[in-house]
Design a protein around this motif. Structure first.
Motif, PDB file in Angstrom:
ATOM      1  N   ARG A  50      18.555  43.696  32.689  1.00 54.77           N
ATOM      2  CA  ARG A  50      19.246  44.706  31.870  1.00 54.77           C
ATOM      3  C   ARG A  50      20.734  44.681  32.165  1.00 54.77           C
ATOM      4  O   ARG A  50      21.150  44.510  33.308  1.00 54.77           O
ATOM      5  CB  ARG A  50      18.676  46.096  32.182  1.00 54.77           C
ATOM      6  CG  ARG A  50      19.371  47.251  31.527  1.00 54.77           C
ATOM      7  CD  ARG A  50      18.651  48.566  31.832  1.00 54.77           C
ATOM      8  NE  ARG A  50      18.479  48.772  33.256  1.00 54.77           N
ATOM      9  CZ  ARG A  50      19.424  49.303  34.057  1.00 54.77           C
ATOM     10  NH1 ARG A  50      20.595  49.641  33.564  1.00 54.77           N
ATOM     11  NH2 ARG A  50      19.175  49.483  35.344  1.00 54.77           N
ATOM     12  N   ILE A  51      21.543  44.864  31.105  1.00 50.00           N
ATOM     13  CA  ILE A  51      22.984  45.046  31.230  1.00 50.00           C
ATOM     14  C   ILE A  51      23.378  46.252  30.389  1.00 50.00           C
ATOM     15  O   ILE A  51      23.034  46.328  29.205  1.00 50.00           O
ATOM     16  CB  ILE A  51      23.778  43.808  30.754  1.00 50.00           C
ATOM     17  CG1 ILE A  51      23.453  42.588  31.615  1.00 50.00           C
ATOM     18  CG2 ILE A  51      25.278  44.088  30.786  1.00 50.00           C
ATOM     19  CD1 ILE A  51      24.157  41.324  31.166  1.00 50.00           C
ATOM     20  N   ASP A  52      24.101  47.194  30.994  1.00 50.13           N
ATOM     21  CA  ASP A  52      24.617  48.359  30.277  1.00 50.13           C
ATOM     22  C   ASP A  52      26.103  48.488  30.594  1.00 50.13           C
ATOM     23  O   ASP A  52      26.493  48.447  31.774  1.00 50.13           O
ATOM     24  CB  ASP A  52      23.887  49.638  30.677  1.00 50.13           C
ATOM     25  CG  ASP A  52      22.449  49.648  30.199  1.00 50.13           C
ATOM     26  OD1 ASP A  52      22.233  49.489  28.987  1.00 50.13           O
ATOM     27  OD2 ASP A  52      21.550  49.812  31.056  1.00 50.13           O
ATOM     28  N   VAL A  53      26.916  48.658  29.563  1.00 46.96           N
ATOM     29  CA  VAL A  53      28.368  48.742  29.732  1.00 46.96           C
ATOM     30  C   VAL A  53      28.911  49.926  28.953  1.00 46.96           C
ATOM     31  O   VAL A  53      28.538  50.138  27.789  1.00 46.96           O
ATOM     32  CB  VAL A  53      29.069  47.441  29.251  1.00 46.96           C
ATOM     33  CG1 VAL A  53      30.586  47.570  29.393  1.00 46.96           C
ATOM     34  CG2 VAL A  53      28.564  46.235  30.045  1.00 46.96           C
ATOM     35  N   ASP A  54      29.806  50.682  29.580  1.00 49.86           N
ATOM     36  CA  ASP A  54      30.534  51.765  28.932  1.00 49.86           C
ATOM     37  C   ASP A  54      32.005  51.571  29.271  1.00 49.86           C
ATOM     38  O   ASP A  54      32.378  51.639  30.451  1.00 49.86           O
ATOM     39  CB  ASP A  54      30.037  53.123  29.426  1.00 49.86           C
ATOM     40  CG  ASP A  54      30.796  54.278  28.793  1.00 49.86           C
ATOM     41  OD1 ASP A  54      31.411  54.081  27.734  1.00 49.86           O
ATOM     42  OD2 ASP A  54      30.793  55.388  29.375  1.00 49.86           O
ATOM     43  N   SER A  55      32.849  51.307  28.272  1.00 52.35           N
ATOM     44  CA  SER A  55      34.225  50.912  28.546  1.00 52.35           C
ATOM     45  C   SER A  55      35.139  51.290  27.386  1.00 52.35           C
ATOM     46  O   SER A  55      34.682  51.738  26.332  1.00 52.35           O
ATOM     47  CB  SER A  55      34.293  49.391  28.772  1.00 52.35           C
ATOM     48  OG  SER A  55      33.903  48.705  27.590  1.00 52.35           O
TER      49      SER A  55
END
Length: 319
Positions: free
Chosen positions: A192-197
Motif C-alpha cells: 500500500r502507498i498513501d500520499v497527502d501533499s
C-alpha cells in the motif's frame, strides 16, 4: 392543456437547439485545439471524431488515435479516446481510456492494460479554463514492455486547487503495487502507498496550455508505504530543479525497518563498509522497534546523516 403542450414543445425545441449548438461548438473547438496543437509541433492523428449523447450529454469520441509530442520522444496509440460531459455542466469532463494502449519509447514499446482507467476534471467557467479539481482512478492496471513489468490492483489520484496560486493539494492511494525488478529491490510488491501533499507548479493547469506546467516544490504532509514487514511514513518539503531533481529534508518514521535495511544492504544501496555503523545508529535511536530517520536529498542523491545511499532519484525520474 393546449398551452401546456405548446410550452413543452417550445422547451423541447429550445433544449434540442441548445444541444445541437453545444455539439457543434465542441466539434469546432476540437478541430481548433488539434490545429493549434499541430502548429506547436504535436502529431495528432485519428480515424474519426463524433459527438453524441443527446439530450443530456456531450460524448466526444476519437477513434484509432495516435499522439506524439513535439520532441518525438514518445508516441501514444489507442483504439479510442472519450471525453464525456453533461450538457448542463460542460466544464465537468470525464475522460475514458481504452482497456489496451501502447506507448512507443526509444527503448521499445510498452503495453498498458486495465479493467478500468478514467479521469474526471472540473475547470473554471472562463475564457481560459483553469483546472479546479481532478481525479484519476485505475483498476487492475498492468504495464509491460521495454524491459519493464509493473502492475497494481487499484489506484486513485485526486487533486484540487490549493490556496496558493498554481498550487494543488494532491492525494494518492495505490494498492498491491508490483514493481517486479524495476527498482532493483526485492520483494518487489508494495502492499500500500498513501500520499497527502501539496504540489507547487510554475503555472496553473489550463485547457489551452499545450505544454504542461512543471512542479517546483512538494510539501509532503504524509506519505506512508506498507512494504513487506516494514511500515514507513515520511513528512517534509522537497524543491525540484529544472531537471526535476528533488532537494530537501524528510523525516522518515519506520516500523519493522530491519528487513528493509537488510534488503537495501543486499542490493548494494547501503555501502557495506558503513552498514554496521548505520545499523548501530538506527538501533540506538529505536524506541519499541520504531525509529525516526532524518533524510537529506540533494539533487536526487539521498543520504542519512553523512552516509550516502546508492539511490539516485534523479536517475529514476529521467527513466
Amino acid at each position: 392543456m393546449r398551452w401546456l403542450v405548446i410550452l413543452v414543445t417550445v422547451a423541447a425545441l429550445a433544449w434540442s437547439g441548445w444541444w445541437w449548438l453545444g455539439a457543434s461548438a465542441l466539434e469546432r473547438g476540437l478541430d481548433a485545439a488539434v490545429t493549434a496543437a499541430r502548429s506547436d509541433g504535436w502529431q495528432i492523428d485519428y480515424e474519426g471524431a463524433s459527438v453524441r449523447g443527446f439530450p443530456n450529454r456531450f460524448d466526444t469520441t476519437l477513434t484509432d488515435v495516435t499522439i506524439t509530442p513535439p520532441d518525438g520522444s514518445i508516441t501514444w496509440q489507442g483504439p479510442f479516446l472519450q471525453a464525456l460531459a453533461l450538457s448542463y455542466r460542460p466544464n465537468h469532463v470525464i475522460a475514458v481510456a481504452p482497456p489496451e494502449q501502447r506507448l512507443s519509447l526509444p527503448d521499445g514499446t510498452v503495453d498498458i492494460r486495465s479493467d478500468d482507467l478514467r479521469g474526471s476534471a472540473i475547470f473554471s467557467a472562463s475564457a481560459e479554463p483553469v483546472l479546479r479539481r481532478a481525479t484519476i482512478v485505475a483498476d487492475t492496471l498492468t504495464v509491460e514492455g521495454a524491459g519493464l513489468r509493473a502492475s497494481m490492483a487499484a489506484g486513485q489520484l485526486a487533486l484540487r486547487e490549493a490556496e496558493a496560486p498554481a498550487a494543488y493539494d494532491v492525494a494518492a492511494s495505490l494498492s498491491d503495487l508490483d514493481l517486479g525488478d524495476a527498482v532493483g529491490l526485492q520483494p518487489g510488491i508494495i502492499d500500500r502507498i498513501d500520499v497527502d501533499s501539496t504540489l507547487q507548479l510554475d503555472a496553473p493547469i489550463t485547457v489551452t496550455g499545450t505544454t504542461p506546467p512543471s512542479p517546483t516544490e512538494i510539501q509532503v504532509r504524509r506519505a506512508e508505504i506498507a512494504w513487506s514487514d516494514a511500515l514507513l511514513s515520511a513528512t517534509g518539503t522537497l524543491r525540484l530543479d529544472h531537471l526535476g531533481r528533488p532537494s530537501g529534508d524528510l523525516l522518515l518514521e519506520a516500523d519493522g525497518w530491519q528487513s528493509l535495511f537488510d534488503t537495501l544492504q543486499q542490493e548494494g544501496l547501503i555501502p557495506s563498509d558503513q552498514a554496521p555503523l548505520l545499523r548501530a545508529g538506527l538501533e540506538g535511536m529505536a524506541v519499541d522497534g520504531r525509529v525516526e530517520i532524518p533524510i537529506t536529498i540533494d539533487a536526487g542523491q539521498i543520504r542519512i546523516g553523512a552516509i550516502p545511499l546508492g539511490i539516485d532519484l534523479g536517475a529514476w525520474q529521467r527513466r
